[in-house]
Structures are given as C-alpha cells and as structure tokens.
Design a protein around this motif. Structure first.
Motif, PDB file in Angstrom:
ATOM      1  N   LEU A  32       0.837  -1.190   0.000  1.00 42.62           N
ATOM      2  CA  LEU A  32       0.000   0.000   0.000  1.00 42.62           C
ATOM      3  C   LEU A  32       0.878   1.248   0.000  1.00 42.62           C
ATOM      4  O   LEU A  32       2.068   1.188   0.284  1.00 42.62           O
ATOM      5  N   ASP A  33       0.267   2.377  -0.312  1.00 39.72           N
ATOM      6  CA  ASP A  33       1.003   3.642  -0.331  1.00 39.72           C
ATOM      7  C   ASP A  33       1.130   4.136   1.101  1.00 39.72           C
ATOM      8  O   ASP A  33       0.325   4.937   1.585  1.00 39.72           O
ATOM      9  N   ARG A  34       2.158   3.657   1.785  1.00 42.24           N
ATOM     10  CA  ARG A  34       2.295   3.924   3.214  1.00 42.24           C
ATOM     11  C   ARG A  34       2.572   5.399   3.496  1.00 42.24           C
ATOM     12  O   ARG A  34       2.095   5.941   4.492  1.00 42.24           O
ATOM     13  N   GLU A  35       3.353   6.042   2.624  1.00 42.59           N
ATOM     14  CA  GLU A  35       3.641   7.455   2.846  1.00 42.59           C
ATOM     15  C   GLU A  35       2.359   8.281   2.775  1.00 42.59           C
ATOM     16  O   GLU A  35       2.129   9.178   3.595  1.00 42.59           O
ATOM     17  N   ALA A  36       1.517   7.977   1.794  1.00 41.92           N
ATOM     18  CA  ALA A  36       0.253   8.707   1.651  1.00 41.92           C
ATOM     19  C   ALA A  36      -0.654   8.463   2.851  1.00 41.92           C
ATOM     20  O   ALA A  36      -1.340   9.383   3.318  1.00 41.92           O
ATOM     21  N   LYS A  37      -0.671   7.235   3.360  1.00 48.50           N
ATOM     22  CA  LYS A  37      -1.500   6.938   4.528  1.00 48.50           C
ATOM     23  C   LYS A  37      -1.059   7.756   5.737  1.00 48.50           C
ATOM     24  O   LYS A  37      -1.893   8.282   6.490  1.00 48.50           O
ATOM     25  N   ALA A  38       0.246   7.836   5.956  1.00 52.30           N
ATOM     26  CA  ALA A  38       0.750   8.601   7.091  1.00 52.30           C
ATOM     27  C   ALA A  38       0.382  10.078   6.951  1.00 52.30           C
ATOM     28  O   ALA A  38      -0.101  10.708   7.906  1.00 52.30           O
ATOM     29  N   ARG A  39       0.598  10.647   5.787  1.00 47.65           N
ATOM     30  CA  ARG A  39       0.269  12.059   5.579  1.00 47.65           C
ATOM     31  C   ARG A  39      -1.231  12.299   5.730  1.00 47.65           C
ATOM     32  O   ARG A  39      -1.665  13.297   6.310  1.00 47.65           O
ATOM     33  N   ARG A  40      -2.024  11.357   5.190  1.00 46.62           N
ATOM     34  CA  ARG A  40      -3.479  11.510   5.222  1.00 46.62           C
ATOM     35  C   ARG A  40      -4.003  11.483   6.655  1.00 46.62           C
ATOM     36  O   ARG A  40      -4.817  12.325   7.051  1.00 46.62           O
ATOM     37  N   GLU A  41      -3.536  10.512   7.430  1.00 43.69           N
ATOM     38  CA  GLU A  41      -4.036  10.417   8.799  1.00 43.69           C
ATOM     39  C   GLU A  41      -3.607  11.627   9.625  1.00 43.69           C
ATOM     40  O   GLU A  41      -4.402  12.181  10.399  1.00 43.69           O
ATOM     41  N   PHE A  42      -2.356  12.047   9.463  1.00 47.57           N
ATOM     42  CA  PHE A  42      -1.866  13.185  10.235  1.00 47.57           C
ATOM     43  C   PHE A  42      -2.656  14.448   9.902  1.00 47.57           C
ATOM     44  O   PHE A  42      -3.080  15.187  10.794  1.00 47.57           O
ATOM     45  N   ARG A  43      -2.876  14.701   8.616  1.00 45.94           N
ATOM     46  CA  ARG A  43      -3.619  15.902   8.218  1.00 45.94           C
ATOM     47  C   ARG A  43      -5.077  15.817   8.659  1.00 45.94           C
ATOM     48  O   ARG A  43      -5.653  16.828   9.109  1.00 45.94           O
ATOM     49  N   ALA A  44      -5.688  14.639   8.557  1.00 48.18           N
ATOM     50  CA  ALA A  44      -7.077  14.494   9.004  1.00 48.18           C
ATOM     51  C   ALA A  44      -7.202  14.797  10.488  1.00 48.18           C
ATOM     52  O   ALA A  44      -8.143  15.479  10.921  1.00 48.18           O
ATOM     53  N   LEU A  45      -6.255  14.324  11.289  1.00 50.16           N
ATOM     54  CA  LEU A  45      -6.284  14.619  12.719  1.00 50.16           C
ATOM     55  C   LEU A  45      -6.157  16.118  12.967  1.00 50.16           C
ATOM     56  O   LEU A  45      -6.826  16.672  13.852  1.00 50.16           O
ATOM     57  N   GLN A  46      -5.307  16.796  12.207  1.00 49.11           N
ATOM     58  CA  GLN A  46      -5.188  18.249  12.353  1.00 49.11           C
ATOM     59  C   GLN A  46      -6.521  18.930  12.042  1.00 49.11           C
ATOM     60  O   GLN A  46      -6.980  19.818  12.787  1.00 49.11           O
ATOM     61  N   MET A  47      -7.142  18.545  10.944  1.00 46.20           N
ATOM     62  CA  MET A  47      -8.415  19.150  10.547  1.00 46.20           C
ATOM     63  C   MET A  47      -9.490  18.920  11.599  1.00 46.20           C
ATOM     64  O   MET A  47     -10.252  19.833  11.943  1.00 46.20           O
ATOM     65  N   LEU A  48      -9.559  17.721  12.114  1.00 42.81           N
ATOM     66  CA  LEU A  48     -10.601  17.363  13.076  1.00 42.81           C
ATOM     67  C   LEU A  48     -10.395  18.064  14.413  1.00 42.81           C
ATOM     68  O   LEU A  48     -11.357  18.504  15.051  1.00 42.81           O
TER      69      LEU A  48
END
Length: 326
Positions: free
Chosen positions: A88-104
């Motif tokens: 899987l695209d692990r780098e994208a997953k890490a960036r996605r989760e981190f940014r989603a947490l910031q937004m939330l």
C-alpha cells in the motif's frame, strides 16, 4: 515530541523531516528500546522511566503506547503508529491520517492530538505518526446499542461538517471513487462466488453511473465500533484516519449501518441511528441504497470476515436491496 519523551540530546535543536519537527535522538531512543514489531512483544523499562508496549486492538499496522514518567507521579502517554504494508502507499496513509487529525482537532472533533509525522520512514524504517493517547473502550454492542446509535449519529454529523480546504484535496482520498474500487475491472472473483455478488456488482455499477453527488464532506470511510473509544455514555474519540476521504456523507452512514447489522445490534438500532443522523445533519441522507450495497462488498472481499457474519450480512443485503428496489 522531544519535550514529552524527555530523551537524549535535549539541548540540541530539532531537525526537519519532510516539513515537521523531529527530535534528534529519537533514532537512538528507538534503537535502545525498540519499536519494531519483532521487539515489541514485551514491555520495555528503560532507565528514564519510559515503557513501550503494543497498543490494544487488532491493528493492520503496528501501534505502540509510549508511557513516560515526567517527574513525580505524572505520566505522559503517546501512541506511535507505523504503516507496515509494503503493498500500500504507506507514505500517503501517514500524511493523510496526520492531516485528518489536524483538521478534526481544529473542528473540535474528539480525536487524538497529532504530534509528529515521519512520512518517509527516515527514522523508524517505515512511515509513522505519533499522537496523543486517549483512554476509552470499544462500545458493547449489547449493552450500549441504543446510546451508541445516538452518539454515533451526532459524531458523524460533526465529522461531516469539518471544513475541507482546496489544499487538503490531494491528501485525502476521493471517497466516491475509492468505495467502489471493485468496479474498476469487471466482476471480481470474490463477487462471482458470492450468491448475491454478480447481482450487486451490476446494480452498483448502474446506480453509480447515474448518481451525481456534489457533496464534499470529510469522510472516515471505516466508521465502526472498533474505531471508536467509548466511556460508557458517549464517544470520547474516533481513531484510525488513514483512509480519510472527501465525498458523499452517505458512504459513512451506510458503512456504520452495516456494522450495526453485522455486530448484532440489528435493523431497529440501525434505523434509529439513521433517524438521529438526519436530525443532527438537518437533511435526509441521499444515495443511501447505493452506498449500502457498496458497503456490503467489503465483507465479500474478506473471506474470514464474511464467514463470521454470513447471516447478518445476508440480512443487511436484503434490506439494502429493498431500499434500492432490486
């Protein structure tokens, strides 16, 4: 992160890693106390009072709870999550989760505080994030069903009101496309072999082609009881945002309703959840039949999951088919 962990080289300034602060000495901390899956089967008791243990739960990735005694009886707890699947695209997953947490967190949705991101895996050998620890338990599907349905409805409505900036779009997944991944190359084998698989594939393909959704809500795409922390009365945190997306909010509503069926809460609780969600959102849920049929494909893709809840899944499919008129 360094000030919380209180490890080596505190006097040195932090270094940059893909735009986020990373403490010097964190690599040595990892080498000394071990974050890798093979070394994390036992608690670690380093001299500075920190412990590292595997996080509870069934994780596709590796997750660890770091506890640090910061003087006196005060203990700081963090969660370190590494993205392990090389397919899987692990780098994208890490960036996605981190940014989603910031937004939330900016939207005051109860989620762990994002603290540190290493999306390239420069320090731990795999992309990773660190976040705050929140105490709670998974909802009890028997005892908490009524209260959970009301709380989940209110929580999803809050999540779906979270603002999405144009700059967030490349980071998040396109939920309307990703949640029908099985349409990309004809009927897959696992749908061929399921008694309802081919019928659902053709119905979903037709409905999806005819559906136009302009919604751009923030989506979890995996909102179920296992990704929720509960204190006995309310949801205290929503976890696991690596598949955060934008798109039709009915995607999350449908998946949560399916989970209620598969976990034994039943159709009455799922219907109560839907009513409460529509009240909280202030609008009816559109395209629910499409996204319920699409949600039902996920257990088909996982033979073990489908086997464990076969009767409940068939009941959910029957309800979704009635809603779709097929």
């Amino acid at each position: 992160f360094d000030s919380d962990i209180q490890v080596q080289q505190r006097q040195k300034p932090a270094i940059q890693c893909t735009g986020f602060l990373v403490p010097p000495g964190f690599r040595q901390f990892d080498e000394d106390y071990g974050f890798s899956r093979k070394r994390a089967d036992q608690p670690r008791y380093p001299a500075d009072g920190a412990t590292v243990v595997p996080a509870p739960g069934d994780h596709y990735n590796a997750a660890y709870v770091i506890s640090v005694r910061a003087g006196g009886d005060a203990v700081t707890r963090l969660v370190l999550k590494t993205y392990e699947n090389p397919d899987l695209d692990r780098e994208a997953k890490a960036r996605r989760e981190f940014r989603a947490l910031q937004m939330l967190r900016e939207a005051d949705v109860p989620t762990p505080e994002p603290i540190w991101l290493d999306d390239r895996g420069a320090l731990l050998g795999a992309p990773a994030i660190a976040s705050g620890f929140i105490d709670g338990v998974e909802p009890n599907c028997d005892e908490d069903a009524v209260a959970y349905a009301t709380a989940a409805a209110a929580m999803l409505a809050r999540i779906h009101r979270t603002a999405i900036c144009d700059s967030d779009m490349p980071i998040l997944m396109d939920g309307n496309a990703e949640c029908v991944w099985f349409l990309k190359a004809g009927v897959p084998d696992y749908m061929h072999t399921h008694p309802h698989g081919e019928l659902l594939w053709h119905a979903i393909a037709d409905m999806h082609a005819q559906t136009t959704s302009t919604s751009r809500a923030l989506l979890h795409t995996d909102f179920w009881t296992g990704n929720v922390l509960w204190d006995g009365r309310d949801i205290v945190a929503v976890l696991d945002w690596e598949e955060a997306a934008y798109g039709d909010p009915a995607i999350d509503v449908a998946y949560c309703r399916m989970d209620m069926h598969l976990n034994g809460m039943g159709s009455a609780i799922a219907d109560q959840f839907l009513r409460r969600y529509e009240e909280a959102a202030g609008r009816p849920v559109e395209h629910l039949a499409l996204w319920e049929l699409a949600a039902a494909v996920r257990p088909m893709h996982d033979g073990e999951w489908e086997h464990e809840c076969r009767d409940e899944l068939l009941g959910f499919i029957a309800d979704a088919r009635r809603r779709a008129g097929i």
